[in-house]
Design a protein around this motif. Structure first.
Motif, short mmCIF file in Angstrom:
data_model
loop_
_atom_site.label_atom_id
_atom_site.label_comp_id
_atom_site.label_asym_id
_atom_site.label_seq_id
_atom_site.Cartn_x
_atom_site.Cartn_y
_atom_site.Cartn_z
N ARG A 240 -31.56 -20.82 12.04
CA ARG A 240 -31.17 -21.85 11.22
C ARG A 240 -29.51 -22.15 10.81
O ARG A 240 -29.26 -21.12 10.15
N ILE A 250 -29.10 -18.54 9.61
CA ILE A 250 -30.17 -17.75 8.99
C ILE A 250 -30.98 -17.38 10.17
O ILE A 250 -31.42 -17.98 10.88
N ASP A 253 -35.97 -18.33 8.53
CA ASP A 253 -36.09 -19.01 7.22
C ASP A 253 -37.09 -19.83 7.06
O ASP A 253 -37.97 -20.45 7.78
N TYR A 254 -37.84 -19.30 5.58
CA TYR A 254 -39.07 -20.15 5.18
C TYR A 254 -38.73 -20.87 4.05
O TYR A 254 -38.98 -20.65 2.94
N PRO A 255 -38.17 -22.22 4.50
CA PRO A 255 -37.92 -23.05 3.39
C PRO A 255 -38.91 -23.56 2.53
O PRO A 255 -38.38 -23.73 1.17
N ARG A 258 -38.82 -20.66 0.28
CA ARG A 258 -37.55 -20.11 -0.47
C ARG A 258 -37.24 -18.77 0.02
O ARG A 258 -36.70 -18.04 -0.95
N ARG A 260 -35.74 -15.98 2.97
CA ARG A 260 -35.17 -15.89 4.18
C ARG A 260 -35.13 -14.32 4.62
O ARG A 260 -35.00 -13.44 3.63
N GLU A 262 -33.32 -11.43 7.14
CA GLU A 262 -32.24 -11.22 8.11
C GLU A 262 -32.76 -9.97 8.88
O GLU A 262 -32.98 -8.99 8.30
N ALA A 284 -27.44 -17.18 -1.35
CA ALA A 284 -28.94 -17.38 -1.38
C ALA A 284 -29.50 -16.97 -2.61
O ALA A 284 -30.31 -17.88 -2.98
N HIS A 289 -33.04 -18.47 -3.66
CA HIS A 289 -33.85 -17.80 -2.28
C HIS A 289 -33.84 -16.31 -2.41
O HIS A 289 -32.73 -15.59 -2.84
N THR A 291 -34.00 -12.79 -0.17
CA THR A 291 -33.59 -12.51 1.26
C THR A 291 -34.03 -11.07 1.36
O THR A 291 -33.96 -10.14 0.53
#
Length: 343
Positions: A240, A250, A253-255, A258, A260, A262, A284, A289, A291
């Motif tokens: 994304r 990203i 991403d799970y918006p 919130r 992310r 990697e 983030a 967010h 991570t």
């Protein structure tokens, strides 16, 4: 004058080398990295006696039977490729890992030169440093203009998939071709559809759909299949693009939650790439967010553990379901026949 593309076309079509004239010699050598076959030399009015003198005097060197380098000293890689193609004969092309290296699909050409010849041709089975393949569809699978002559990149990928001993190696070729923007999942799928037989077909068909959805490496594919899908986690948005003062990408991403994820392979995550990763993670966190970061050892070695950790963070951020078991050895509880989880 014989320009490289003209010489290439003549060699592809099996044109009689006697149609070349002696004034073409310099241009021919320039197009073939200084390598020439005996038939081509004869067409340029060089006799066998002259060829033997050029070799014995050290001005030229014999690379293969009937193939010469018109200079002394080590041969550069492209000269070796041309020598193999000329030794294999008209209609031959570089293929497999050799073609992959020429097109930038891999960074190591390997220890041998791979060439493919038409299936109805006879070629000496043993050529030093050369692996000869045969193909019925070579007229359609060769690149129309590339020099040295080689297979189209989609066909190169599928050739390498077909000889891959393990699924993970086949995955690597497909995803590398798309990640390096040498082809697209659509073009690969089209080439795959024209092949009657190929190893790992079902897996590659599934991969191409996943790659089209944004998964760009074996690590990302493994996460998609063995972590996310196998354990019933929410579907993430892959690769994304987030625009702002600096564009960032990203991996997953799970918006809504919130979160992310990697996935760190070796490429792009050292040196300056490592600094960009840290800057992105810090930004983030400031934006609220979470991570999570995983490497090959995590996703390939313990996908169930990765799923459990992701699930805990997702549930803490509003996901109301629970992960499901992916198999008998999975530590997650299995759902019953109604899809619920025993308490």
């Amino acid at each position: 004058m014989v320009y490289p593309q003209v010489a290439n076309r003549a060699w592809r079509d099996g044109a009689d080398s006697r149609t070349l004239t002696c004034v073409d010699l310099d241009d021919l050598l320039a197009s073939q990295q200084g390598v020439i076959s005996r038939a081509q030399a004869h067409a340029c009015r060089l006799t066998d006696r002259r060829l033997e003198w050029l070799v014995s005097s050290g001005r030229w060197q014999r690379v293969h039977l009937g193939v010469y380098a018109t200079f002394s000293g080590p041969l550069p890689y492209l000269a070796w490729v041309w020598a193999a193609i000329l030794r294999a004969g008209p209609g031959s092309v570089a293929s497999h890992r050799t073609a992959a290296y020429l097109d930038g699909l891999c960074d190591d050409p390997g220890p041998v030169i791979h060439v493919t010849v038409p299936a109805d041709r006879y070629v000496e089975p043993r050529i030093d440093g050369v692996r000869v393949h045969f193909a019925h569809r070579l007229a359609r699978t060769r690149h129309p203009a590339a020099t040295p002559p080689r297979t189209r990149v989609e066909e190169t990928v599928l050739d390498l998939v077909d000889v891959a001993p393990r699924p993970r190696e086949a995955e690597t070729w497909v995803t590398a071709a798309c990640q390096r923007r040498l082809t697209t999942p659509e073009r690969l799928a089209d080439a795959l559809g024209r092949r009657k037989k190929i190893r790992w077909r079902a897996m590659v068909e599934a991969m191409l759909a996943d790659v089209a959805d944004g998964a760009q490496s074996p690590l990302e594919l493994r996460h998609l299949r063995r972590v996310e899908r196998a354990h019933g986690l929410p579907t993430g948005h892959r690769q994304r693009r987030i625009a702002g003062n600096r564009v960032i990408w990203i991996d997953v991403d799970y918006p809504e939650y919130r979160l992310r994820v990697e996935l760190d392979g070796r490429i792009g995550h050292t040196g300056e790439g490592r600094f960009r990763d840290r800057h992105r993670d810090n930004r983030a966190t400031v934006d609220g967010h979470a991570t999570l970061r995983y490497g090959h050892a995590d996703v390939f070695g313990d996908p169930c553990g990765v799923a459990a950790e992701q699930a805990r963070v997702l549930r803490a951020r509003g996901w109301t379901r629970r992960p499901r078991s992916c198999g008998p050895s999975c530590p997650h509880p299995s759902r019953d026949h109604q899809g619920s989880i025993p308490s």
